[in-house]
Design a protein around this motif. Structure first.
Motif, PDB file in Angstrom:
ATOM      1  N   GLN A 161       0.804  -1.222  -0.029  1.00 25.20           N
ATOM      2  CA  GLN A 161      -0.059   0.035   0.069  1.00 25.20           C
ATOM      3  C   GLN A 161       0.907   1.356   0.165  1.00 25.20           C
ATOM      4  OE1 GLN A 161      -3.799   1.161   2.583  1.00 25.20           O
ATOM      5  NE2 GLN A 161      -1.869   1.348   3.921  1.00 25.20           N
ATOM      6  N   TYR A 162       1.892   1.200   0.756  1.00 24.92           N
ATOM      7  CA  TYR A 162       2.783   2.471   0.734  1.00 24.92           C
ATOM      8  C   TYR A 162       3.536   2.847  -0.437  1.00 24.92           C
ATOM      9  CZ  TYR A 162       2.480   4.064   5.786  1.00 24.92           C
ATOM     10  OH  TYR A 162       1.488   4.413   6.821  1.00 24.92           O
ATOM     11  N   TYR A 163       3.979   1.677  -0.809  1.00 22.63           N
ATOM     12  CA  TYR A 163       4.535   1.531  -2.387  1.00 22.63           C
ATOM     13  C   TYR A 163       3.629   2.152  -3.342  1.00 22.63           C
ATOM     14  CZ  TYR A 163       7.534   0.304  -6.165  1.00 22.63           C
ATOM     15  OH  TYR A 163       8.163   0.503  -7.412  1.00 22.63           O
ATOM     16  N   ALA A 164       2.668   1.606  -3.481  1.00 21.54           N
ATOM     17  CA  ALA A 164       1.687   2.062  -4.444  1.00 21.54           C
ATOM     18  C   ALA A 164       1.470   3.739  -4.286  1.00 21.54           C
ATOM     19  CB  ALA A 164       0.372   1.364  -4.458  1.00 21.54           C
ATOM     20  N   GLN A 165       1.008   4.007  -3.199  1.00 22.54           N
ATOM     21  CA  GLN A 165       0.926   5.598  -2.888  1.00 22.54           C
ATOM     22  C   GLN A 165       2.172   6.334  -3.179  1.00 22.54           C
ATOM     23  OE1 GLN A 165       0.058   5.189   1.229  1.00 22.54           O
ATOM     24  NE2 GLN A 165      -2.485   5.049   0.794  1.00 22.54           N
ATOM     25  N   SER A 166       3.306   6.076  -2.739  1.00 24.51           N
ATOM     26  CA  SER A 166       4.443   6.876  -2.863  1.00 24.51           C
ATOM     27  C   SER A 166       5.170   6.809  -4.349  1.00 24.51           C
ATOM     28  CB  SER A 166       5.470   6.381  -1.587  1.00 24.51           C
ATOM     29  OG  SER A 166       5.989   5.345  -1.967  1.00 24.51           O
ATOM     30  N   VAL A 167       5.240   5.657  -4.923  1.00 27.87           N
ATOM     31  CA  VAL A 167       5.812   5.610  -6.126  1.00 27.87           C
ATOM     32  C   VAL A 167       4.794   5.423  -7.480  1.00 27.87           C
ATOM     33  CG1 VAL A 167       7.245   3.912  -7.523  1.00 27.87           C
ATOM     34  CG2 VAL A 167       7.565   4.323  -5.092  1.00 27.87           C
ATOM     35  N   MET A 168       3.706   4.871  -7.207  1.00 25.97           N
ATOM     36  CA  MET A 168       2.865   4.771  -8.260  1.00 25.97           C
ATOM     37  C   MET A 168       1.757   6.171  -8.225  1.00 25.97           C
ATOM     38  SD  MET A 168       1.904   0.837  -8.261  1.00 25.97           S
ATOM     39  CE  MET A 168       0.923   0.657  -9.754  1.00 25.97           C
ATOM     40  N   VAL A 306      17.976   0.366 -17.051  1.00 24.51           N
ATOM     41  CA  VAL A 306      18.724   0.679 -15.927  1.00 24.51           C
ATOM     42  C   VAL A 306      18.369   2.278 -15.502  1.00 24.51           C
ATOM     43  CG1 VAL A 306      21.177   1.550 -15.167  1.00 24.51           C
ATOM     44  CG2 VAL A 306      21.019  -0.579 -16.237  1.00 24.51           C
ATOM     45  N   LYS A 307      18.245   3.082 -16.692  1.00 24.81           N
ATOM     46  CA  LYS A 307      17.773   4.500 -16.421  1.00 24.81           C
ATOM     47  C   LYS A 307      16.471   4.451 -15.797  1.00 24.81           C
ATOM     48  CE  LYS A 307      16.079   8.518 -18.756  1.00 24.81           C
ATOM     49  NZ  LYS A 307      15.461   8.770 -20.328  1.00 24.81           N
ATOM     50  N   ASN A 308      15.554   3.694 -16.450  1.00 24.19           N
ATOM     51  CA  ASN A 308      14.331   3.623 -15.694  1.00 24.19           C
ATOM     52  C   ASN A 308      13.970   3.150 -14.238  1.00 24.19           C
ATOM     53  OD1 ASN A 308      12.965   4.318 -18.317  1.00 24.19           O
ATOM     54  ND2 ASN A 308      12.571   2.132 -18.716  1.00 24.19           N
ATOM     55  N   THR A 309      15.057   2.216 -13.739  1.00 21.84           N
ATOM     56  CA  THR A 309      15.066   1.816 -12.587  1.00 21.84           C
ATOM     57  C   THR A 309      15.437   2.892 -11.654  1.00 21.84           C
ATOM     58  OG1 THR A 309      15.332  -0.387 -13.333  1.00 21.84           O
ATOM     59  CG2 THR A 309      15.854  -0.036 -10.904  1.00 21.84           C
ATOM     60  N   ILE A 310      16.548   3.704 -12.106  1.00 19.47           N
ATOM     61  CA  ILE A 310      17.135   4.654 -11.223  1.00 19.47           C
ATOM     62  C   ILE A 310      15.776   5.655 -10.933  1.00 19.47           C
ATOM     63  CG2 ILE A 310      18.761   6.472 -11.058  1.00 19.47           C
ATOM     64  CD1 ILE A 310      20.000   3.679 -10.837  1.00 19.47           C
ATOM     65  N   GLY A 311      14.954   5.907 -12.154  1.00 19.23           N
ATOM     66  CA  GLY A 311      14.047   6.914 -11.903  1.00 19.23           C
ATOM     67  C   GLY A 311      13.102   6.318 -10.848  1.00 19.23           C
ATOM     68  N   GLN A 312      12.864   5.163 -10.667  1.00 18.68           N
ATOM     69  CA  GLN A 312      12.005   4.350  -9.865  1.00 18.68           C
ATOM     70  C   GLN A 312      12.686   4.672  -8.315  1.00 18.68           C
ATOM     71  OE1 GLN A 312      12.176   0.178  -9.961  1.00 18.68           O
ATOM     72  NE2 GLN A 312      10.651  -0.339  -8.800  1.00 18.68           N
ATOM     73  N   ILE A 313      14.144   4.524  -8.200  1.00 14.33           N
ATOM     74  CA  ILE A 313      14.750   4.546  -7.027  1.00 14.33           C
ATOM     75  C   ILE A 313      14.786   6.086  -6.641  1.00 14.33           C
ATOM     76  CG2 ILE A 313      16.839   4.602  -5.717  1.00 14.33           C
ATOM     77  CD1 ILE A 313      17.752   2.322  -7.827  1.00 14.33           C
ATOM     78  N   GLN A 314      14.312   7.133  -7.312  1.00 20.31           N
ATOM     79  CA  GLN A 314      14.617   8.590  -7.219  1.00 20.31           C
ATOM     80  C   GLN A 314      13.024   8.833  -6.488  1.00 20.31           C
ATOM     81  OE1 GLN A 314      13.482  11.300 -10.120  1.00 20.31           O
ATOM     82  NE2 GLN A 314      15.156  12.904  -9.314  1.00 20.31           N
ATOM     83  N   GLU A 315      12.054   8.090  -7.081  1.00 23.07           N
ATOM     84  CA  GLU A 315      10.591   8.466  -6.496  1.00 23.07           C
ATOM     85  C   GLU A 315      10.711   7.833  -4.943  1.00 23.07           C
ATOM     86  OE1 GLU A 315       7.827   9.421  -7.503  1.00 23.07           O
ATOM     87  OE2 GLU A 315       8.007   9.676  -9.598  1.00 23.07           O
ATOM     88  N   LEU A 316      11.361   6.454  -4.699  1.00 20.80           N
ATOM     89  CA  LEU A 316      11.578   5.958  -3.511  1.00 20.80           C
ATOM     90  C   LEU A 316      12.131   6.931  -2.509  1.00 20.80           C
ATOM     91  CD1 LEU A 316      12.308   2.237  -4.508  1.00 20.80           C
ATOM     92  CD2 LEU A 316      10.411   2.987  -3.106  1.00 20.80           C
ATOM     93  N   LEU A 317      13.301   7.436  -2.917  1.00 21.37           N
ATOM     94  CA  LEU A 317      14.000   8.512  -2.092  1.00 21.37           C
ATOM     95  C   LEU A 317      13.049   9.426  -1.713  1.00 21.37           C
ATOM     96  CD1 LEU A 317      17.352   7.791  -3.414  1.00 21.37           C
ATOM     97  CD2 LEU A 317      16.675   6.947  -1.383  1.00 21.37           C
ATOM     98  N   SER A 319      10.071  10.135  -1.688  1.00 19.13           N
ATOM     99  CA  SER A 319       8.706   9.834  -0.995  1.00 19.13           C
ATOM    100  C   SER A 319       9.199   9.422   0.430  1.00 19.13           C
ATOM    101  CB  SER A 319       8.001   8.875  -1.750  1.00 19.13           C
ATOM    102  OG  SER A 319       8.692   7.585  -1.831  1.00 19.13           O
ATOM    103  N   HIS A 320      10.440   9.195   0.692  1.00 23.57           N
ATOM    104  CA  HIS A 320      10.748   8.733   2.091  1.00 23.57           C
ATOM    105  C   HIS A 320      10.064   7.489   2.307  1.00 23.57           C
ATOM    106  CE1 HIS A 320      13.017  12.380   2.701  1.00 23.57           C
ATOM    107  NE2 HIS A 320      12.089  12.849   2.043  1.00 23.57           N
ATOM    108  N   SER A 321       9.898   6.452   1.692  1.00 20.04           N
ATOM    109  CA  SER A 321       8.680   5.531   1.812  1.00 20.04           C
ATOM    110  C   SER A 321       9.397   4.572   2.873  1.00 20.04           C
ATOM    111  CB  SER A 321       8.416   4.581   0.620  1.00 20.04           C
ATOM    112  OG  SER A 321       9.785   4.241  -0.038  1.00 20.04           O
ATOM    113  N   ALA A 322      10.767   4.352   3.054  1.00 19.98           N
ATOM    114  CA  ALA A 322      11.284   3.456   3.881  1.00 19.98           C
ATOM    115  C   ALA A 322      10.958   4.166   5.444  1.00 19.98           C
ATOM    116  CB  ALA A 322      12.598   3.300   3.834  1.00 19.98           C
TER     117      ALA A 322
END
Length: 345
Positions: A161-168, A306-317, A319-322
């Motif tokens: 749920q947190y992932y869907a909210q913060s990244v998606m 690789v580039k797309n995945t780094i964009g995903q990581i940027q979203e994670l960071l 949003s402070h999801s952790a």
């Protein structure tokens, strides 16, 4: 924000990893990279070292290495050093296309779990087909834990749920439980217990059981399951898509001149279908439940992914999801303990 990167992991490493990181560096000006790899192999590939620091990692954990043993013994490998940089605060996230088991082991043993989360879940994003209001959904666990308890799956629902909210950016994600039928009493005793527990949690939007045949139709925004079933389902979806494309191509090419002319005219359609089924466009698989983002991409990953995945990581960071997950489980520790006991009964 700084990302620790395993430059030596993957079928096309280090070439495609380095290319992808340079693409990501140009696309995301707020990111910096610690690139861990064998200097003699990686240095000549770097075209521009702006915001990229190369750190020598003389050892490599190969795809065939036993994961836990390799992490424990190869202390100077790119996977271990990158994970250690996150643990010591030198980087904010860890990215690799290498040995999946070793990446998971390094994340768990070196970076560590969020307090209150028993087992992190490997999370991937898959496409939703022909639904204009939903392009993708999240599924976990897809392989981190083959032996999973009902309590773990309930925790996956919260993490998803947190992932869907913060990244998606889904405001109120629909949570579904992968099962062999949609009725509430379907499945074995474990699945019935999970269903009842999720149905009684007011903080999540639980939509009930979801069948595997409805996954790509957008039955839920987050689908939770045990790691064995999730991994088998993921491979079945991927394998079916590839087999169908090969079958269609083979039938067309065996249809003589007319078939080949038709195939030529349908090339744009086939490209669209292949693109729609390519879940690598959404980035890598995230090991949710750790103190910092750990993201693993497919071994055959190339630069654009690789580039797309780094964009995903940027979203994670960003949003402070952790941190959000850590706060949630700290504030709900008593409820989690009670829930765990109920699921044991």
């Amino acid at each position: 924000m700084k990302i620790a990167v395993d430059a030596m992991g993957g079928d096309y490493a280090p070439d495609e990893i380095v290319k992808g990181i340079e693409l990501a560096r140009d696309a995301y000006p707020d990111l910096e990279f610690l690139l861990y790899g064998q200097t003699a192999k990686v240095q000549p590939l770097l075209q521009n070292t702006t915001r990229i620091e190369l750190v020598d990692a003389p050892e490599v954990i190969a795809m065939e290495d036993e994961p836990v043993r390799a992490v424990q013994r190869k202390k100077q490998s790119s996977i271990v050093l990158a994970a250690t940089a996150v643990r010591e605060g030198q980087a904010d996230a860890f990215f690799s296309a290498g040995n999946t088991g070793a990446v998971l082991a390094a994340g768990l043993l070196i970076i560590g779990r969020i307090k209150g989360i028993e087992r992190p879940g490997l999370t991937t994003t898959l496409p939703v087909l022909q639904r204009p209001d939903q392009s993708s959904f999240v599924m976990l666990d897809v392989g981190a834990n083959a032996d999973t308890k009902p309590f773990n799956v309930v925790q996956y629902a919260i993490m998803g749920q947190y992932y869907a909210q913060s990244v998606m950016h889904v405001d109120n994600p629909r949570i579904g439980l992968l099962n062999n039928g949609t009725e509430a009493d379907k499945g074995d005793m474990a699945h019935r217990a999970i269903h009842d527990a999720l149905a009684n949690m007011a903080e999540i939007n639980f939509v009930g059981n979801v069948e595997s045949r409805e996954l790509l139709n957008g039955a839920a925004d987050v689908v939770v399951t045990d790691g064995f079933t999730g991994n088998a389902t993921l491979k079945a979806v991927e394998g079916t898509a590839l087999s169908m494309l090969k079958l269609i191509k083979g039938e067309i090419m065996s249809g003589g001149l007319g078939g080949k002319i038709g195939a030529s005219m349908l090339k744009p359609v086939f490209r669209q279908v292949r693109s729609a089924m390519d879940y690598s466009q959404y980035g890598g698989a995230v090991l949710l439940g750790l103190k910092a983002p750990v993201v693993k991409t497919h071994g055959s990953t190339k630069a654009e992914t690789v580039k797309n995945t780094i964009g995903q990581i940027q979203e994670l960071l960003a949003s402070h999801s952790a941190d959000q997950l850590g706060t949630y489980f700290a504030e709900h520790s008593d409820e989690m303990a009670a829930l765990k006991e109920n699921l044991k009964a």
